[in-house]
Design an enzyme around this catalytic site. Sequence first.
Site, short mmCIF file in Angstrom:
data_model
loop_
_atom_site.label_atom_id
_atom_site.label_comp_id
_atom_site.label_asym_id
_atom_site.label_seq_id
_atom_site.Cartn_x
_atom_site.Cartn_y
_atom_site.Cartn_z
N LYS A 97 -38.26 8.44 -25.21
CA LYS A 97 -39.08 8.27 -24.01
C LYS A 97 -40.07 9.43 -23.86
O LYS A 97 -39.95 10.46 -24.54
CB LYS A 97 -38.16 8.17 -22.79
CG LYS A 97 -37.28 6.92 -22.79
CD LYS A 97 -36.44 6.82 -21.52
CE LYS A 97 -35.62 5.55 -21.50
NZ LYS A 97 -34.81 5.43 -20.25
N TYR A 135 -39.31 -4.12 -18.99
CA TYR A 135 -38.21 -3.87 -18.05
C TYR A 135 -38.11 -4.95 -16.97
O TYR A 135 -37.69 -4.68 -15.85
CB TYR A 135 -38.41 -2.50 -17.38
CG TYR A 135 -38.15 -1.33 -18.30
CD1 TYR A 135 -36.86 -0.98 -18.69
CD2 TYR A 135 -39.21 -0.56 -18.79
CE1 TYR A 135 -36.62 0.09 -19.53
CE2 TYR A 135 -38.98 0.52 -19.64
CZ TYR A 135 -37.68 0.83 -20.01
OH TYR A 135 -37.44 1.90 -20.84
N THR A 177 -26.07 6.83 -19.20
CA THR A 177 -27.43 6.77 -18.65
C THR A 177 -27.79 8.01 -17.86
O THR A 177 -28.91 8.52 -17.95
CB THR A 177 -27.57 5.52 -17.75
OG1 THR A 177 -27.27 4.36 -18.52
CG2 THR A 177 -28.98 5.41 -17.19
N ARG A 191 -28.65 12.38 -24.61
CA ARG A 191 -29.03 12.50 -23.20
C ARG A 191 -28.46 13.77 -22.57
O ARG A 191 -29.09 14.37 -21.69
CB ARG A 191 -28.56 11.26 -22.44
CG ARG A 191 -29.45 10.03 -22.68
CD ARG A 191 -28.83 8.77 -22.13
NE ARG A 191 -29.76 7.65 -22.16
CZ ARG A 191 -29.40 6.37 -22.07
NH1 ARG A 191 -28.11 6.06 -21.93
NH2 ARG A 191 -30.30 5.41 -22.10
N ASN A 201 -34.29 10.23 -19.10
CA ASN A 201 -33.03 10.46 -19.83
C ASN A 201 -33.21 10.41 -21.34
O ASN A 201 -32.29 10.05 -22.07
CB ASN A 201 -31.94 9.50 -19.36
CG ASN A 201 -32.32 8.05 -19.52
OD1 ASN A 201 -33.38 7.73 -20.08
ND2 ASN A 201 -31.47 7.15 -19.06
N HIS A 204 -33.70 5.38 -25.03
CA HIS A 204 -33.26 4.03 -24.67
C HIS A 204 -32.54 3.41 -25.85
O HIS A 204 -32.84 3.71 -27.01
CB HIS A 204 -34.48 3.17 -24.30
CG HIS A 204 -34.19 1.69 -24.28
ND1 HIS A 204 -33.76 1.02 -23.15
CD2 HIS A 204 -34.27 0.75 -25.27
CE1 HIS A 204 -33.60 -0.26 -23.43
NE2 HIS A 204 -33.90 -0.47 -24.71
N GLU A 215 -36.29 -6.86 -27.92
CA GLU A 215 -36.97 -5.58 -27.78
C GLU A 215 -37.65 -5.13 -29.08
O GLU A 215 -38.74 -4.56 -29.06
CB GLU A 215 -35.97 -4.52 -27.30
CG GLU A 215 -35.49 -4.78 -25.87
CD GLU A 215 -34.41 -3.83 -25.40
OE1 GLU A 215 -34.01 -3.93 -24.23
OE2 GLU A 215 -33.98 -2.98 -26.21
#
Length: 370
Positions: A97, A135, A177, A191, A201, A204, A215
């Site tokens: 991310k 999302y 998460t 994470r 975080n 994914h 995805e």
Amino acid sequence: MEERYAFIAEWYDANASLTRRYQFLYFPSDNAIEMYDIKNRRIFLKRSKFEAIKPEQLFISSVINVHSRQLTLVDYADDFTRTKLTNRTERTLAIIKPDAVSKMGTILDIIANEGFSLCHVKMVRLSRKAAAEFYAEHTGKHFFDQLLDFMTSGPAVAIELMAPNCIRKWRQLIGPTNPAKAREESPGSIRAKFGTDGTRNACHGSDSPSSAEREIGFFFRRDHSNIAQFSNCTLGIIKPHAVASGLGGKIINEIQAKGFQISVLEMFFLERANGDEFLEVYKGVVSEYTQMVAQLCSGPCIAMEIVAENAPTEFREIVGPSDPEIARHLRPHTLRAMFGKDKIQNAVHCTDLPDDGVLEVEYFFRVLQN
């Protein structure tokens, strides 16, 4: 009965402007391959030893090079192969991310050390519309707008991973998460190391086979806007032998640690014609030209747009001499000294001439993508 794996493979014949289909057979006992022309119903390639193909390259959507032909494995050709390989070749989508892109080299190195294979890698910058689509399951939740703001705040790196029990294994590696919970329950997880909160975080991971399929398709079977800058830049390529050896993360980590910005990167599978065209400037100039092309087309490479002032000159300095043995003696801290094997397998390609930096970036991130 001798074990062998059977696939349906496709090759685009540019001269005839059509796609040819073959039955592709791989014999693990002696690393041999055989190909059968489906349309013409005849042997196309007799069984022969072919060391360039490894078992880990055999999965659906894999791109392999056989005698200068770039083949894509599009389906299993029998139930035995499907049953034998389905679990071993389970795939998932990983995303580094925006908050962790500065750590992507370290994260990619962790991925390699944990035994995952990289099938595809692409840096993207999501539009708000694309992020909302990705999302969509969270639409209407209290954190939805905050999530979209974060995921569109900068580039992210999408990665198609493969390993036995890949989905579960990746989710265990990234941890819970909430990074605070991850630091309590799984302090070695990604994470725990790099995450900030439940939104920022670091990574994914798909939560099911159906999610993984959707995805992966979202990032790798559709176009996303080109984020290359094409200014103050040069091209770096992590060569196929280095990618296959799991050195991509270490090389990227060194590049980032030396203060260079990697503004875009993507995994490419070059055909022989592309390799010849890209390296044509070396034809007749260096005696290793033919082997250089063969190496660049021997498997997936990772191309990067490197941004800095005087980028071609500065980046070439940290890449080092073309011969890693010389580099180890004279400039031991350069990339080729640390990761290269010989003049052909010297880990990293860099733009040699300052005026060619933008041209080489355009070749990969404009010409090839079109």
